[in-house]
Scaffold this active site. Structure first.
Site, PDB file in Angstrom:
ATOM      1  N   GLU A   1       2.207   7.260  -1.151  1.00 29.76           N
ATOM      2  CA  GLU A   1       1.726   7.960   0.094  1.00 29.76           C
ATOM      3  C   GLU A   1       2.885   7.730   1.241  1.00 29.76           C
ATOM      4  OE1 GLU A   1      -2.234   7.706   1.483  1.00 29.76           O
ATOM      5  OE2 GLU A   1      -1.927   8.832   3.343  1.00 29.76           O
TER       6      GLU A   1
ATOM      7  N   GLU B   1      -5.442  -0.323  -2.908  1.00 29.92           N
ATOM      8  CA  GLU B   1      -4.357  -0.283  -2.332  1.00 29.92           C
ATOM      9  C   GLU B   1      -3.563  -1.807  -2.247  1.00 29.92           C
ATOM     10  OE1 GLU B   1      -5.091   1.320   1.781  1.00 29.92           O
ATOM     11  OE2 GLU B   1      -6.238   2.984   1.099  1.00 29.92           O
TER      12      GLU B   1
ATOM     13  N   LYS C   1      -9.291   2.906  -7.592  1.00 37.71           N
ATOM     14  CA  LYS C   1      -7.999   2.798  -6.881  1.00 37.71           C
ATOM     15  C   LYS C   1      -8.032   1.801  -6.051  1.00 37.71           C
ATOM     16  CE  LYS C   1      -6.438   5.988  -3.873  1.00 37.71           C
ATOM     17  NZ  LYS C   1      -6.221   5.461  -2.566  1.00 37.71           N
TER      18      LYS C   1
HETATM   19  O1  KIV Z   1      -8.763   7.759   0.608  1.00 33.55           O
HETATM   20  C1  KIV Z   1      -8.051   8.988  -0.104  1.00 33.55           C
HETATM   21  O2  KIV Z   1      -8.250  10.230  -0.029  1.00 33.55           O
HETATM   22  C2  KIV Z   1      -6.699   8.804  -0.731  1.00 33.55           C
HETATM   23  C3  KIV Z   1      -5.720   9.843  -1.088  1.00 33.55           C
HETATM   24  C4  KIV Z   1      -5.516  10.634   0.215  1.00 33.55           C
HETATM   25  C5  KIV Z   1      -4.572   9.301  -2.028  1.00 33.55           C
HETATM   26  O3  KIV Z   1      -6.472   7.632  -1.057  1.00 33.55           O
END
Ligand code: KIV
Length: 275
Positions: free
Chosen positions: A187, A120, A118
């Site tokens: 988010e 950002e 993931k």
């Molecule tokens: O780091 C994390 O836990 C996250 C989630 C809360 C979406 O990015």
């Protein structure tokens, strides 16, 4: 190819097919014990860089390293059987260039066994998503409130609260979709914006403080178990009281050690078992 894995996890295409059919259930995990317990219940486990704050007590998520995230990822993969495991790429490990992102993501996946990463970021990071996806790394994008941008945002604040800002977040999500992201985490945005992005995208959205209309939901596991102290965000809900269980067990252990009732003979070696 004659090697078959005995473990059948949710795959990225399977999760993409949930859109419009069933909700994607996602929780975070950073360690084997928690991952093992949540695995049967969820579709996706996120090894979030929130471990910086939740697990290490840091004030934001910026200081966690690539090696730490990779190690947490390996712990979660080793303890699970069926959930798709996605690891957060830590701050500074993917923003320099698509090449830097690919190399670091490849390292994380190779050394943890996780399925995807993931990242950002908005439109500016879409090229990075494209570069990784085209080379075999599935990417979950994260838009809206992006904790790695805490210093540019001036704190952990809900995003997209005016028309211009909302349009920008829609554009961010669309850019990652077009670049090949398999889903988008949204988010900390207004409910109407979370709903609008979900209706706009053909890939799933996973909301956290976004909207019930999202195609899935994610929360930090410690937040739903009462293990985050008083730092519980408004969008989280308590689903159980693990804090009391741990506190009571520790008190009972301390009591029995102090009064000499633990360990008993049955916990000792070289002692005949009595019936
Ligand atoms: O780091 C994390 O836990 C996250 C989630 C809360 C979406 O990015």
């Amino acid at each position: 190819m004659s090697v078959h894995s005995e473990i059948k996890r949710r795959s990225v295409p399977e999760l993409m097919a949930y859109k419009g059919n069933k909700k994607i259930v996602c929780l975070t995990a950073y360690s084997a014990p928690i991952a093992r317990l949540i695995d049967p219940a969820v579709d996706l486990i996120l090894v979030g860089d929130s471990t910086a704050m939740v697990g290490y007590g840091m004030r934001d998520t910026l200081s966690i390293t690539l090696q730490q995230m990779t190690d947490h990822g390996a712990a979660v993969v080793n303890a699970t059987q069926q959930a798709c495991v996605v690891i957060d790429m830590p701050f500074g490990s993917y923003q320099v260039s698509p090449q830097q992102a690919f190399e670091n993501a490849a390292f994380m996946l190779a050394h943890s066994g996780a399925t995807a990463v993931k990242i950002e970021g908005g439109v500016a990071l879409a090229e990075t998503t494209r570069f990784m996806v085209e080379r075999g790394i599935p990417v979950l994008a994260h838009v809206g409130l992006m904790p790695q941008y805490v210093n540019t945002m001036g704190g952990f604040k809900a995003q997209g609260m005016n028309e211009t800002a909302a349009e920008r977040i829609v554009a961010d999500a669309l850019a990652h979709q077009e670049a090949g992201a398999f889903a988008v985490v949204i988010e900390g945005v207004a409910e109407s914006l979370g709903r609008r992005i979900t209706e706009t995208l053909r890939i799933p959205t996973i909301g956290i403080g976004a909207s019930p209309a999202c195609d899935g939901q994610v929360l930090v596991t410690e937040d739903i178990l009462g293990l985050s102290g008083d730092r519980i965000p408004r969008f989280a809900k308590n689903f159980g009281d693990a804090a009391s269980v741990i506190r009571d067990a520790a008190q009972q252990y301390a009591h029995e050690v102090r009064d000499g009732s633990f360990p008993a003979m049955e916990h000792c070696f070289g002692v005949k078992k009595t019936k």
